[in-house]
Design a protein around this motif. Sequence first.
Motif, PDB file in Angstrom:
ATOM      1  N   VAL A 121       6.514 -21.480  -7.999  1.00 25.36           N
ATOM      2  CA  VAL A 121       6.624 -22.016  -6.436  1.00 25.36           C
ATOM      3  C   VAL A 121       7.712 -21.484  -5.761  1.00 25.36           C
ATOM      4  N   HIS A 122       8.435 -20.456  -6.512  1.00 23.48           N
ATOM      5  CA  HIS A 122       9.698 -20.239  -5.685  1.00 23.48           C
ATOM      6  C   HIS A 122       9.672 -18.880  -5.212  1.00 23.48           C
ATOM      7  N   SER A 123       8.493 -18.293  -5.051  1.00 23.70           N
ATOM      8  CA  SER A 123       8.417 -17.003  -4.198  1.00 23.70           C
ATOM      9  C   SER A 123       8.670 -15.768  -5.112  1.00 23.70           C
ATOM     10  N   VAL A 124       9.000 -15.844  -6.382  1.00 22.43           N
ATOM     11  CA  VAL A 124       9.379 -14.836  -7.205  1.00 22.43           C
ATOM     12  C   VAL A 124       8.087 -13.779  -7.042  1.00 22.43           C
ATOM     13  N   GLY A 125       7.213 -14.059  -7.256  1.00 27.18           N
ATOM     14  CA  GLY A 125       5.967 -13.200  -7.184  1.00 27.18           C
ATOM     15  C   GLY A 125       5.995 -12.380  -6.090  1.00 27.18           C
ATOM     16  N   THR A 126       6.199 -13.024  -4.872  1.00 31.01           N
ATOM     17  CA  THR A 126       6.547 -12.450  -3.705  1.00 31.01           C
ATOM     18  C   THR A 126       7.573 -11.255  -3.478  1.00 31.01           C
ATOM     19  N   ARG A 127       8.667 -11.986  -3.888  1.00 34.10           N
ATOM     20  CA  ARG A 127       9.902 -10.991  -3.993  1.00 34.10           C
ATOM     21  C   ARG A 127       9.681  -9.721  -4.601  1.00 34.10           C
ATOM     22  N   LEU A 128       8.856  -9.749  -5.773  1.00 32.21           N
ATOM     23  CA  LEU A 128       8.625  -8.471  -7.029  1.00 32.21           C
ATOM     24  C   LEU A 128       7.709  -7.801  -5.978  1.00 32.21           C
ATOM     25  N   PHE A 129       6.647  -8.487  -5.490  1.00 35.29           N
ATOM     26  CA  PHE A 129       5.761  -7.633  -4.550  1.00 35.29           C
ATOM     27  C   PHE A 129       6.338  -6.812  -3.641  1.00 35.29           C
ATOM     28  N   ASP A 130       7.027  -7.664  -2.803  1.00 31.97           N
ATOM     29  CA  ASP A 130       7.711  -6.877  -1.556  1.00 31.97           C
ATOM     30  C   ASP A 130       8.807  -5.839  -1.960  1.00 31.97           C
ATOM     31  N   PHE A 131       9.440  -6.002  -3.066  1.00 34.03           N
ATOM     32  CA  PHE A 131      10.423  -5.085  -3.490  1.00 34.03           C
ATOM     33  C   PHE A 131       9.488  -3.747  -3.910  1.00 34.03           C
ATOM     34  N   LEU A 132       8.526  -3.905  -4.659  1.00 36.90           N
ATOM     35  CA  LEU A 132       7.570  -2.689  -5.007  1.00 36.90           C
ATOM     36  C   LEU A 132       6.934  -1.849  -3.769  1.00 36.90           C
ATOM     37  N   ALA A 133       6.635  -2.628  -2.852  1.00 38.24           N
ATOM     38  CA  ALA A 133       5.947  -2.368  -1.583  1.00 38.24           C
ATOM     39  C   ALA A 133       6.868  -1.751  -0.879  1.00 38.24           C
ATOM     40  N   ASP A 134       8.062  -2.201  -0.723  1.00 35.04           N
ATOM     41  CA  ASP A 134       9.000  -1.531  -0.034  1.00 35.04           C
ATOM     42  C   ASP A 134       9.499  -0.088  -0.501  1.00 35.04           C
ATOM     43  N   GLY A 135       9.607  -0.025  -1.856  1.00 39.05           N
ATOM     44  CA  GLY A 135       9.583   1.439  -2.314  1.00 39.05           C
ATOM     45  C   GLY A 135       8.463   2.456  -2.003  1.00 39.05           C
ATOM     46  N   PHE A 136       7.368   1.766  -2.212  1.00 40.08           N
ATOM     47  CA  PHE A 136       6.019   2.736  -1.671  1.00 40.08           C
ATOM     48  C   PHE A 136       6.224   3.101  -0.360  1.00 40.08           C
ATOM     49  N   ARG A 137       6.631   1.984   0.680  1.00 41.54           N
ATOM     50  CA  ARG A 137       6.772   2.717   2.024  1.00 41.54           C
ATOM     51  C   ARG A 137       7.720   3.787   2.073  1.00 41.54           C
ATOM     52  N   ARG A 138       9.038   3.513   1.539  1.00 41.49           N
ATOM     53  CA  ARG A 138       9.784   4.420   1.603  1.00 41.49           C
ATOM     54  C   ARG A 138       9.580   5.831   1.119  1.00 41.49           C
ATOM     55  N   ALA A 139       8.553   5.628   0.163  1.00 41.60           N
ATOM     56  CA  ALA A 139       8.006   7.029  -0.307  1.00 41.60           C
ATOM     57  C   ALA A 139       6.998   7.626   0.600  1.00 41.60           C
ATOM     58  N   GLY A 140       6.598   6.990   1.655  1.00 43.94           N
ATOM     59  CA  GLY A 140       5.801   7.466   2.430  1.00 43.94           C
ATOM     60  C   GLY A 140       4.357   7.225   2.380  1.00 43.94           C
ATOM     61  N   VAL A 141       3.850   6.082   1.747  1.00 39.55           N
ATOM     62  CA  VAL A 141       2.446   5.878   1.551  1.00 39.55           C
ATOM     63  C   VAL A 141       2.470   4.376   2.496  1.00 39.55           C
ATOM     64  N   ASN A 142       1.289   4.279   3.260  1.00 37.03           N
ATOM     65  CA  ASN A 142       1.085   3.045   3.949  1.00 37.03           C
ATOM     66  C   ASN A 142      -0.062   2.039   3.519  1.00 37.03           C
ATOM     67  N   LYS A 143      -0.373   2.382   2.269  1.00 37.50           N
ATOM     68  CA  LYS A 143      -1.408   1.435   1.771  1.00 37.50           C
ATOM     69  C   LYS A 143      -0.801   0.793   0.279  1.00 37.50           C
ATOM     70  N   VAL A 144      -1.226  -0.340  -0.316  1.00 38.66           N
ATOM     71  CA  VAL A 144      -0.888  -0.746  -1.454  1.00 38.66           C
ATOM     72  C   VAL A 144      -2.134  -1.423  -1.931  1.00 38.66           C
ATOM     73  N   ARG A 145      -2.726  -1.199  -3.233  1.00 37.76           N
ATOM     74  CA  ARG A 145      -3.908  -1.435  -3.518  1.00 37.76           C
ATOM     75  C   ARG A 145      -3.720  -2.149  -5.017  1.00 37.76           C
ATOM     76  N   THR A 146      -4.647  -2.952  -5.435  1.00 37.98           N
ATOM     77  CA  THR A 146      -4.612  -3.636  -6.885  1.00 37.98           C
ATOM     78  C   THR A 146      -6.064  -3.542  -7.045  1.00 37.98           C
ATOM     79  N   MET A 147      -6.539  -4.134  -8.566  1.00 37.35           N
ATOM     80  CA  MET A 147      -7.592  -4.567  -9.026  1.00 37.35           C
ATOM     81  C   MET A 147      -7.510  -5.693  -9.867  1.00 37.35           C
ATOM     82  N   LEU A 148      -8.167  -6.821  -9.672  1.00 35.12           N
ATOM     83  CA  LEU A 148      -8.298  -7.900 -10.481  1.00 35.12           C
ATOM     84  C   LEU A 148      -9.622  -8.672 -10.526  1.00 35.12           C
ATOM     85  N   ASP A 149      -9.683  -9.337 -11.521  1.00 34.84           N
ATOM     86  CA  ASP A 149     -10.870 -10.054 -11.888  1.00 34.84           C
ATOM     87  C   ASP A 149     -11.158 -11.209 -10.756  1.00 34.84           C
ATOM     88  N   ARG A 150     -12.352 -10.959 -10.110  1.00 30.75           N
ATOM     89  CA  ARG A 150     -12.654 -11.715  -8.869  1.00 30.75           C
ATOM     90  C   ARG A 150     -12.579 -13.254  -9.096  1.00 30.75           C
TER      91      ARG A 150
END
Length: 174
Positions: free
Chosen positions: A118-147
Amino acid sequence: MFADKRRELDKTDDEMRNPSFKSGAATVDDVVIRAAVAEDVSDIADLDARSTGQLKRDYWQGLFDHISGHPATGRAFFVAESRGRLIGFICGEIRAFEFGSEPSGWVFALEVESSARVHSVGTRLFDFLADGFRRAGVNKVRTMLDRRNELVLAFFRGQGMMTGPFIQLEKDLE
């Protein structure tokens, strides 16, 4: 809040700004996001086991070795710490052209200690990784999960993710 987090991320060292995802840390409140190191693998496996009920030390060691051994290829493994204790992790890499897909960032795993969710730790991790992807030149992030995993599905939808163009298929090999 987003502007404050952005300022904190902008304060990271030059290595973190590099799309190679080398080392670095960003501090938000008492949570530090940093590149995972070999000594973290045991805590990563334990955190995953508390969530899934399965201890998979060899799996996590292999994934860590795969990702950390090649940071210049857009692979990243980050952990979240609070007061010196590992409370979350995320890992992923940039993948290109499977089944005709353009290069995109893929999240392979994300886990946060239940008491920290409930303290946004997952969001912080996700944003940190997504920011690195963005800086590397990609414009999409994907994942796969059990629906059927409503908690994880709700988290990723909360990050703005939605159903993509691919359908996962499977077959029992008994």
